[in-house]
Scaffold this active site. Structure first.
Site, PDB file in Angstrom:
ATOM      1  N   ASP A  44       0.964  -1.248   0.421  1.00 24.88           N
ATOM      2  CA  ASP A  44       0.266   0.083  -0.312  1.00 24.88           C
ATOM      3  C   ASP A  44       1.104   1.453  -0.148  1.00 24.88           C
ATOM      4  O   ASP A  44       0.347   1.929   0.435  1.00 24.88           O
ATOM      5  CB  ASP A  44      -0.972   0.010   1.287  1.00 24.88           C
ATOM      6  CG  ASP A  44      -1.676  -0.798   1.594  1.00 24.88           C
ATOM      7  OD1 ASP A  44      -2.132  -1.997   0.172  1.00 24.88           O
ATOM      8  OD2 ASP A  44      -2.347  -1.519   2.541  1.00 24.88           O
TER       9      ASP A  44
ATOM     10  N   GLU B  82     -11.279  -0.187  -3.769  1.00 27.36           N
ATOM     11  CA  GLU B  82     -10.664   0.475  -2.241  1.00 27.36           C
ATOM     12  C   GLU B  82      -9.439   1.400  -3.765  1.00 27.36           C
ATOM     13  O   GLU B  82      -9.286   0.991  -4.365  1.00 27.36           O
ATOM     14  CB  GLU B  82     -10.436  -0.512  -1.527  1.00 27.36           C
ATOM     15  CG  GLU B  82      -9.030  -1.668  -2.584  1.00 27.36           C
ATOM     16  CD  GLU B  82      -8.825  -2.318  -0.897  1.00 27.36           C
ATOM     17  OE1 GLU B  82      -9.208  -2.580   0.577  1.00 27.36           O
ATOM     18  OE2 GLU B  82      -7.790  -3.111  -1.683  1.00 27.36           O
TER      19      GLU B  82
END
Length: 488
Positions: free
Chosen positions: A66, A217
């Site tokens: 991420d 997301e």
């Protein structure tokens, strides 16, 4: 991690990648191939050394995911999901040139945050007001911490910035528009958009939920030529086909027009997603795409990687090539690259390597074959197998087509993305294995990079003997990787 060397030019970089690196958490000269080393062992605690003059993928020395990326004070900084006990310790990694990354240590420890102590995921960092603002997920809420440098230490504001709507309000991303207005985008399944106040630590105005097709997301927004590009990840992170898609709008809150897919798994590399983008400082259209992926069947073992991102002439984002060699060294102060430095036309492609007698060596189809074939070097002839028609495609890449009657295309054999893959000619298909980037390397010489792998044309072992094999290899700046375009 142990330092390994490549004993053969055909050694697969995938094998090195899988052997050396695993990722976790939720969210050399061609004349001496034995010296072409993934130097992770040189300083395994702080950084992974570059692969020749390329970053190599993965780029960080620990399993994480991420990532966000920022450029400040002459360095690039990558901020990934937290590691440590219960994903509670955020680190920053710095590099001056995108090659080697140094762990700057813990910049925010959730042990020091009053409202959440676990599940530190997916940060987003922006610079403003002489400060740096660190947005992050913890305990499925969005927090913000403030520091005076890119490496903090960051001090949390004392309470959550937002919970958002929906059951999983995670993955914040902050974008500052041309007019100075800052926006925050976040949420899994439910997509939240809201303005930030000028203090950057509080929200204001109506919260929007306009989301594009397939949104799941990890939103990421950039603006180019007046168009807002919203990129986002699709599928659960555990899916082999976790990937990035995008949509565009003329308004930072949407509505969004779905455009298409940006990443896809390739071979052993699965789940290329949850990314960030940075434009090289001072350059109008040079973008780097930072993301995570995995080669392990363990879904928590993920790796941070970096590759190039390009737009076509119509402003569409081209699919990003997922590579093992990564990107060429690119200090923030380096000159910007010209996207199409060679004019369309027919050329003989000459190596900077000469024969022992001083004669030129050229990119050549053996025996002037009209069939699919490997390419080699040879001294100058009048054969059409040394004549190459080069056409710019308007997206940073060229087609390189032989003048032989069959008009075969210069091609990565079997579409291999590993360094050592042979170069040949094959039926013109126009795919990524037949698209080439040409970049000036100084003195009238150029490097020629394959779109599919980002590796460059290279003479095997730097041979000065006509008939030497031409392959792909990571860029190291040596003469066997430099080429000149001459009138045939």
């Amino acid at each position: 991690m142990k330092k390994l060397s490549l004993s053969s030019v055909k050694t697969l970089l995938f094998a090195l990648t899988i052997a050396l690196f695993f990722s976790a958490c939720r969210k050399g000269s061609p004349s001496a191939p034995e010296d072409a080393v993934n130097g992770a062992g040189k300083n395994q605690m702080s950084h992974i050394s570059a692969l020749d003059l390329m970053s190599g993928n993965p780029i960080l020395p620990v399993p994480t995911a991420d990532p966000d990326i920022l450029y400040a004070n002459g360095k690039y900084y990558i901020y990934p999901t937290a590691t440590g006990p219960n994903a509670s310790q955020f680190h920053a990694y710095s590099s001056t040139d995108l090659l080697s990354w140094t762990d700057e240590g813990i910049i925010l420890d959730l042990a020091n945050v009053s409202w959440a102590h676990t599940d530190g995921w997916a940060p987003s960092v922006v610079a403003r007001n002489g400060k740096f603002y660190f947005y992050y997920t913890a305990a499925k809420k969005v927090g913000v911490a403030v520091g005076t440098s890119p490496t903090g230490p960051f001090v949390d504001k004392g309470s959550a910035l937002a919970t958002g709507d929906g059951t999983d309000p995670i993955d914040p991303m902050v974008f500052i528009d041309d007019d100075g207005q800052a926006w925050m985008y976040w949420g899994n399944t439910t997509f939240n958009i809201q303005r930030l106040n000028s203090d950057m630590v509080s929200l204001t105005g109506t919260r929007g939920h306009n989301k594009p097709s397939n949104y799941f997301e990890a939103p990421y927004v950039l603006k180019r030529s007046g168009i807002y590009y919203l990129m986002y990840s699709i599928n659960d992170f555990s899916s082999d086909d976790y990937h990035v898609e995008y949509a565009t709008s003329t308004n930072p809150m949407g509505p969004w027009t779905y455009k298409g897919r940006i990443t896809s798994p390739i071979g052993a590399i699965k789940g290329p997603g949850h990314h960030a983008v940075i434009r090289k400082p001072g350059c109008a259209d040079e973008y780097f795409f930072v993301y995570h992926r995995r080669t392990s069947t363990n879904i928590h073992q993920r790796q941070v990687a970096i590759d190039r991102m390009f737009f076509d002439g119509a402003g569409n984002i081209l699919p990003v090539s997922i590579t093992t060699s990564g990107v060429i060294n690119s200090p923030g102060t380096a000159a910007c690259l010209v996207p199409n430095p060679v004019a369309n036309g027919q050329y003989a492609i000459r190596s900077k390597v000469n024969t022992t007698a001083g004669g030129g060596l050229y990119l050549d189809i053996p025996g002037c074959s009209n069939n699919n074939a490997d390419v080699r070097t040879w001294t100058k002839t009048t054969c059409n197998g040394q004549k190459w028609n080069i056409t710019y495609q308007g997206n940073g890449y060229y087609k390189i087509i032989s003048e032989q009657p069959s008009h075969k295309s210069l091609d990565l054999t079997s579409c291999g993305i590993d360094r050592g893959t042979d170069i040949g000619v094959f039926d013109a298909l126009g795919n990524n294995c037949q698209l080439w980037r040409i970049e000036a390397a100084g003195g009238g010489w150029y490097r020629i990079l394959a779109r599919a792998s980002n590796n460059v044309l290279d003479i095997e072992n730097g041979s000065v003997t006509p008939g030497a094999n031409v392959r792909s290899w990571s860029w190291n700046g040596a003469d066997p990787q430099l080429w000149k375009f001459e009138t045939p």
